[in-house]
Design a protein around this motif. Structure first.
Motif, PDB file in Angstrom:
ATOM      1  N   UNK A 296       0.827  -1.207   0.000  1.00 18.01           N
ATOM      2  CA  UNK A 296       0.000   0.000   0.000  1.00 18.01           C
ATOM      3  C   UNK A 296       0.861   1.256   0.000  1.00 18.01           C
ATOM      4  N   UNK A 297       1.934   1.258   0.800  1.00 18.19           N
ATOM      5  CA  UNK A 297       2.833   2.419   0.839  1.00 18.19           C
ATOM      6  C   UNK A 297       3.501   2.639  -0.520  1.00 18.19           C
ATOM      7  N   UNK A 298       3.887   1.531  -1.179  1.00 18.50           N
ATOM      8  CA  UNK A 298       4.491   1.659  -2.490  1.00 18.50           C
ATOM      9  C   UNK A 298       3.529   2.205  -3.521  1.00 18.50           C
ATOM     10  N   UNK A 299       2.285   1.706  -3.506  1.00 20.85           N
ATOM     11  CA  UNK A 299       1.271   2.196  -4.437  1.00 20.85           C
ATOM     12  C   UNK A 299       0.911   3.649  -4.133  1.00 20.85           C
ATOM     13  N   UNK A 300       0.887   3.994  -2.867  1.00 27.22           N
ATOM     14  CA  UNK A 300       0.602   5.375  -2.494  1.00 27.22           C
ATOM     15  C   UNK A 300       1.700   6.305  -3.031  1.00 27.22           C
ATOM     16  N   UNK A 301       2.940   5.808  -3.081  1.00 28.17           N
ATOM     17  CA  UNK A 301       4.028   6.613  -3.654  1.00 28.17           C
ATOM     18  C   UNK A 301       3.809   6.837  -5.147  1.00 28.17           C
ATOM     19  N   UNK A 302       3.241   5.844  -5.854  1.00 29.16           N
ATOM     20  CA  UNK A 302       2.875   6.052  -7.260  1.00 29.16           C
ATOM     21  C   UNK A 302       1.888   7.208  -7.384  1.00 29.16           C
ATOM     22  N   UNK A 303       0.885   7.217  -6.498  1.00 26.44           N
ATOM     23  CA  UNK A 303      -0.105   8.288  -6.540  1.00 26.44           C
ATOM     24  C   UNK A 303       0.483   9.639  -6.193  1.00 26.44           C
ATOM     25  N   UNK A 304       1.287   9.685  -5.124  1.00 24.57           N
ATOM     26  CA  UNK A 304       1.902  10.953  -4.722  1.00 24.57           C
ATOM     27  C   UNK A 304       2.862  11.446  -5.801  1.00 24.57           C
ATOM     28  N   UNK A 305       3.644  10.527  -6.386  1.00 20.82           N
ATOM     29  CA  UNK A 305       4.560  10.905  -7.455  1.00 20.82           C
ATOM     30  C   UNK A 305       3.821  11.460  -8.656  1.00 20.82           C
ATOM     31  N   UNK A 306       2.687  10.852  -8.997  1.00 21.38           N
ATOM     32  CA  UNK A 306       1.879  11.338 -10.119  1.00 21.38           C
ATOM     33  C   UNK A 306       1.282  12.706  -9.808  1.00 21.38           C
ATOM     34  N   UNK A 307       0.824  12.904  -8.583  1.00 23.95           N
ATOM     35  CA  UNK A 307       0.311  14.215  -8.169  1.00 23.95           C
ATOM     36  C   UNK A 307       1.396  15.274  -8.287  1.00 23.95           C
ATOM     37  N   UNK A 308       2.586  14.964  -7.800  1.00 20.62           N
ATOM     38  CA  UNK A 308       3.716  15.894  -7.917  1.00 20.62           C
ATOM     39  C   UNK A 308       4.024  16.156  -9.395  1.00 20.62           C
ATOM     40  N   UNK A 309       3.949  15.091 -10.211  1.00 21.18           N
ATOM     41  CA  UNK A 309       4.191  15.258 -11.641  1.00 21.18           C
ATOM     42  C   UNK A 309       3.235  16.259 -12.262  1.00 21.18           C
TER      43      UNK A 309
END
Length: 469
Positions: A296-309
């Motif tokens: 879940x933490x790894x997938x959440x990083x995908x989401x946060x990274x995409x938001x930052x993108x």
């Protein structure tokens, strides 16, 4: 006195000396660099942005790559899988974004709006995505990745030809297609062929590090030949500053349109399912068992990274499979190597000269490399499908055949859905999303939904197979 096993540092958390850390981190950056800059180049040119704006997109992408990598590998509370993972723009988002780029009402601000929305969506649904894993067995993910590669091959071939065969111009308020006089020039085809042959030679007669950066070295060789032939120029590189900040919302306030947002959220689910497989595979490589909370933490990083993108003028992010493969090749399992790689990417994003140099690479040079890069995406899908049981379960053949057929519709019959509601065009014009929807539905129809444990095992196996392509 030797430390007890319980107090020993796991290889994933081992801090390496700088003299060893720096070259290993640079190797990770070089392995992903060509793939990292490809998406902003493609999207920027599809949007007909100026060379300066395309260079800014590249800088923003490298900067956001670095931030996303740091979040994933180093981790912040509740976010990040804390494994040796490098993050980059996912090619799965490219097809939908190209469709959005050609829609006048969407454009670049609509793309960034859909990316921001998808990032928020991904962050919120991360705890639930692992439960969707049974819907995405290898027969589905392999088919989706195969269609991604085939769809992108058109881009690589047109690059080799020198751009698009034709380009639109407004004549008395009507868009008219004019042929591109530079398309298919023999000099450009020769350069693309030279790049392709250089990459193939490196793949055949080198190994280790040189083999891992064969695509990058092929591009460098093509640039040297193009410069010698007077096709590549460095005026913009000389004019670009050495340092420049990447500021949020450089192109203006993002715009939010329903269908592009829904489309990008569907892409986000596909990307996160692919990430699950990558996390499980690298967990096996590094011998670190991952809990559902870790995933879940790894997938959440995908989401946060995409938001930052989206905030920093770039695109959705995911873990790069070639870097997962590099961990297996080198045997270096420390996540601090990729943390250092993230720092290097942030630094590169703050160097406009590097972005201007990447932007100045002629399309014909990228064409020779693009055929390899995008072909490898398709080959990855084939490799994943090789683990699927087609012999005793012939229904899997129908899943692949029909899903690939739907995925080809926008390529072979782009006007098939012209009478459908206009708001649905970004969705219907993406072969990747059509293939994903059809593959999921047909798999449920023919095979049902498997258990979570079986899905987890198959995802790890498929990702491990893909990383070696």
């Amino acid at each position: 006195m030797p430390s007890s096993p319980s107090s020993a540092v796991h290889p994933v958390d081992e801090r390496l000396p700088l003299a060893r850390l720096a070259p290993l981190a640079l190797q990770h950056v070089l392995v992903m660099y060509a793939g990292a800059v490809a998406v902003p180049l493609i999207v920027g040119r599809a949007l007909n942005l100026s060379p300066e704006d395309v260079a800014f997109l590249i800088s923003a992408d490298l900067f956001a790559c670095g931030i996303a990598t740091l979040i994933q590998s180093w981790g912040i509370p509740g976010v990040g899988v804390r494994l040796p993972v490098m993050m980059g723009v996912t090619f799965a988002s490219l097809g939908p974004m190209l469709s959005m780029a050609t829609a006048p009402e969407v454009g670049i601000l609509g793309i960034f709006g859909s990316v921001i929305a998808a990032g928020i969506f991904g962050t919120l649904v991360a705890p639930f995505v692992s439960r969707l894993l049974p819907l995405f067995p290898p027969v589905v993910t392999g088919t989706i990745i195969l269609v991604i590669g085939i769809s992108l091959m058109r881009v690589g071939v047109n690059w080799a030809g020198g751009g698009q065969p034709s380009f639109p111009r407004m004549v008395e308020g009507v868009s008219v297609q004019f042929p591109n006089p530079n398309y298919g020039q023999l000099s450009g085809l020769a350069i693309a062929a030279f790049v392709l042959l250089t990459i193939l030679a490196l793949l055949k007669w080198t190994d280790g590090f040189l083999r891992n950066v064969a695509v990058l070295l092929g591009i460098v060789a093509g640039c040297l030949l193009a410069a010698f032939m007077g096709i590549m120029h460095f005026d913009k590189v000389g004019a670009a500053p050495w340092f420049g900040l990447v500021l949020p919302f450089h192109f203006g306030t993002p715009q939010f349109h329903l269908v592009p947002i829904v489309t990008m959220c569907v892409v986000m689910i596909v990307v996160m399912i692919e990430s699950l497989g990558m996390f499980l595979a690298i967990g096996e490589i590094t011998e670190r068992r991952l809990s559902r909370d870790d995933l879940t933490k790894g997938l959440r990083a995908d989401g946060v990274g995409t938001l930052i993108g989206g905030i920093f003028n770039t695109f959705p992010y995911t873990s790069f499979s070639q870097n997962v493969g590099l961990v297996g090749v080198t045997g270096v399992r420390s996540r601090w190597v990729t943390v250092a790689g993230g720092v290097i990417l942030v630094a590169l994003g703050l160097l406009p000269k590097m972005a201007a140099l990447a932007e100045s690479v002629p399309q014909v040079v990228l064409g020779g490399a693009g055929i390899v890069m995008f072909g490898m995406v398709a080959a990855t899908g084939i490799r994943i499908l090789s683990s699927v049981d087609f012999r005793t379960n012939a229904n899997n053949l129908f899943i692949v055949a029909i899903a690939v057929g739907f995925g080809m519709i926008p390529l072979v019959a782009p006007t098939l859905f012209k009478n459908m509601p206009h708001d649905l065009h970004p969705l219907l014009e993406s072969g990747i999303l059509l293939a994903a929807i059809v593959a999921v539905l047909l798999n449920v129809f023919f095979n049902g939904v498997q258990s979570a444990e079986q899905a987890r095992a198959e995802a790890a196996s498929a990702a491990a197979a893909a990383e070696h392509v």
